[in-house]
Design a protein around this motif. Structure first.
Motif, PDB file in Angstrom:
ATOM      1  N   ALA A 162       0.813  -8.169   3.478  1.00 37.63           N
ATOM      2  CA  ALA A 162       1.746  -7.671   4.496  1.00 37.63           C
ATOM      3  C   ALA A 162       1.578  -6.167   4.693  1.00 37.63           C
ATOM      4  CB  ALA A 162       3.183  -7.993   4.098  1.00 37.63           C
ATOM      5  N   TYR A 163       1.361  -5.431   3.590  1.00 37.39           N
ATOM      6  CA  TYR A 163       1.093  -3.998   3.714  1.00 37.39           C
ATOM      7  C   TYR A 163      -0.158  -3.762   4.557  1.00 37.39           C
ATOM      8  CZ  TYR A 163       4.301  -3.006  -0.221  1.00 37.39           C
ATOM      9  OH  TYR A 163       5.388  -2.885  -1.039  1.00 37.39           O
TER      10      TYR A 163
ATOM     11  N   GLY B 296      -5.334   0.406   5.035  1.00 36.53           N
ATOM     12  CA  GLY B 296      -5.403  -0.999   5.434  1.00 36.53           C
ATOM     13  C   GLY B 296      -6.453  -1.731   4.625  1.00 36.53           C
ATOM     14  N   TRP B 297      -7.593  -1.061   4.425  1.00 37.50           N
ATOM     15  CA  TRP B 297      -8.670  -1.673   3.622  1.00 37.50           C
ATOM     16  C   TRP B 297      -8.235  -1.791   2.164  1.00 37.50           C
ATOM     17  CZ3 TRP B 297     -11.482  -0.062  -0.616  1.00 37.50           C
ATOM     18  CH2 TRP B 297     -12.587  -0.845  -0.948  1.00 37.50           C
ATOM     19  N   VAL B 298      -7.612  -0.726   1.616  1.00 39.63           N
ATOM     20  CA  VAL B 298      -7.185  -0.739   0.218  1.00 39.63           C
ATOM     21  C   VAL B 298      -6.170  -1.859  -0.023  1.00 39.63           C
ATOM     22  CG1 VAL B 298      -5.892   0.539  -1.546  1.00 39.63           C
ATOM     23  CG2 VAL B 298      -7.655   1.701  -0.195  1.00 39.63           C
ATOM     24  N   ASN B 299      -5.185  -1.964   0.849  1.00 39.35           N
ATOM     25  CA  ASN B 299      -4.169  -3.002   0.673  1.00 39.35           C
ATOM     26  C   ASN B 299      -4.743  -4.397   0.862  1.00 39.35           C
ATOM     27  OD1 ASN B 299      -1.932  -1.337   0.072  1.00 39.35           O
ATOM     28  ND2 ASN B 299      -1.641  -0.869   2.235  1.00 39.35           N
ATOM     29  N   GLY B 300      -5.671  -4.538   1.813  1.00 43.74           N
ATOM     30  CA  GLY B 300      -6.315  -5.834   2.014  1.00 43.74           C
ATOM     31  C   GLY B 300      -7.124  -6.254   0.797  1.00 43.74           C
TER      32      GLY B 300
END
Length: 411
Positions: free
Chosen positions: A144-145, A154-158
């Motif tokens: 969700a982050y 976005g890449w780190v959270n994914g």
């Protein structure tokens, strides 16, 4: 078989002043009444270290590690090792040694793992019982982050969500019991496990509330807040936690100004430790008060007219909602914040998701204070009758008496 318990937690379960600590605190106390418990946990700061005396009074033995690894270092280690940052942040050689020593004694029959970060300390060859308390689905939170993040984050959270999902699957396959805080979280966990869900045991172990402590008759209202105009809206929680920060900003900047058009005296009170700079900046918004850490949240809840909990991202059961309900406050909240609480919308609390609908609910309760009072009374009655820690943790006794999975598989 040995009956002693090894309890592993990513934070010291004292004091019970935030969501995860409240749950781990009550579970640890319940386990300690059943068998000798050995505890391995981490301290985030000096305030946590000061709670060592409480830990020592309850645990048969313990190891309290000070977590000092910078997040940047944990991130580099995670990239190098291909692991989630959540795991490398809580990897500690001394903690691993403590676990090995306890297991080598031959006295440990059950390992209770509180949060997925601590599952890395359970060896594959442990023949005893493993209870994996995920609480909620961490990987889904990072997914969700990722959806809400831009650029590198976005890449780190994914990446974190993807790798945590794989770790959750590994731990689920290893454990005798996989515990989630609500039926919604358990169903989500099973869905994300896919075919593996049919091979593992997933159970719901809900959160409770100490309704004797959270009783509006036990405290008076906080004086500074009680003298302010109303309606007085309150939001409580750990104020460096991203979903709480986002909810506070939403309430202060998008909901309160519209409420004040109809009720000019309306105020919004943010009460909780470690407010970020973004949260502190909200004190410049008309009607907003940022109070920070307080010793006792109950007087602040007693001084409020209603709780406003506009969370977009919420995993598991929100203790802040249960506490407000126990204190007879009417609660206006999103469906995400209501998740896992077995209550009737419109009767025990008021639920909406858009800003416009939340504003309408707040204004309606402010217009009809008697309706809000009746909602609060019904909310407390529900909490007292259905949400005590004694009832929610009752299933632990059966789990501790069940034969370990490795024994069952060999039979």
């Amino acid at each position: 078989m040995s009956t002693e318990i090894l309890f592993l937690s990513h934070r010291i379960p004292f004091p019970p002043n935030r969501g995860d600590k409240i749950r781990s605190h009550h579970i640890l106390r319940r386990l300690a009444r059943m068998a000798p418990v050995h505890v391995g946990c981490f301290a985030d700061d000096h305030a946590d270290l000061a709670e060592e005396v409480e830990l020592a009074s309850l645990a048969h033995s313990y190891y309290l590690a000070r977590r000092t690894k910078p997040l940047v270092l944990a991130g580099f280690q995670a990239l190098k090792q291909g692991k989630p940052i959540s795991l490398t942040a809580f990897r500690d050689a001394s903690m691993a040694n403590y676990v090995r020593e306890k297991l080598a004694s031959g006295r440990i029959g059950t390992i209770y793992v509180f949060s997925s970060q601590m599952g890395q300390y359970v060896p594959d060859d442990f023949a005893g019982r493993v209870i994996m308390d995920f609480v909620d689905v961490d990987s889904a939170k990072f997914d969700a982050y990722a959806e809400k993040s831009r650029g590198p984050m976005g890449w780190v959270n994914g990446r974190e969500g993807r790798l945590l999902a794989a770790e959750e699957a590994r731990l689920a396959a290893r454990a005798d019991f996989n515990l989630l805080i609500s039926r919604a979280e358990a169903d989500l966990f099973a869905q994300r496990l896919g075919a593996l869900a049919r091979q593992v045991r997933i159970e719901v172990l809900g959160n409770g509330i100490d309704s004797e402590y959270f009783d509006p008759l036990q405290v008076g209202p906080e004086c500074q807040m009680a003298t302010m105009p109303g309606p007085r809206l309150i939001f409580t929680g750990q104020m460096d936690y991203q979903p709480n920060v986002a909810a506070a900003i939403r309430a202060a900047r998008h909901i309160l100004p519209q409420v004040r058009e109809r009720h000019p005296g309306a105020t919004f009170h943010i009460v909780g430790r470690s407010p970020t700079d973004a949260v502190k900046a909200l004190s410049h918004v008309a009607g907003v008060h940022v109070w920070g850490r307080v010793d006792d949240i109950r007087p602040w809840l007693k001084a409020a007219d209603m709780a406003l909990v506009p969370l977009d991202i919420a995993r598991g059961v929100q203790n802040k909602v249960l506490e407000a309900m126990a204190m007879e406050l009417p609660v206006v909240l999103t469906s995400a914040a209501a998740n896992g609480i077995n209550a009737v919308a419109g009767h025990h609390f008021a639920v909406a998701d858009s800003d416009e609908a939340l504003i309408a609910l707040v204004n309606n309760l402010a217009d009809k204070p008697q309706a809000g009072k009746a909602m609060g009374i019904d909310a407390r009655r529900l909490v007292v009758e259905r949400a005590s820690w004694q009832s929610t943790l009752a299933p632990l006794a059966d789990m501790l008496s069940a034969p370990p999975r490795k024994w069952r598989d060999a039979a």
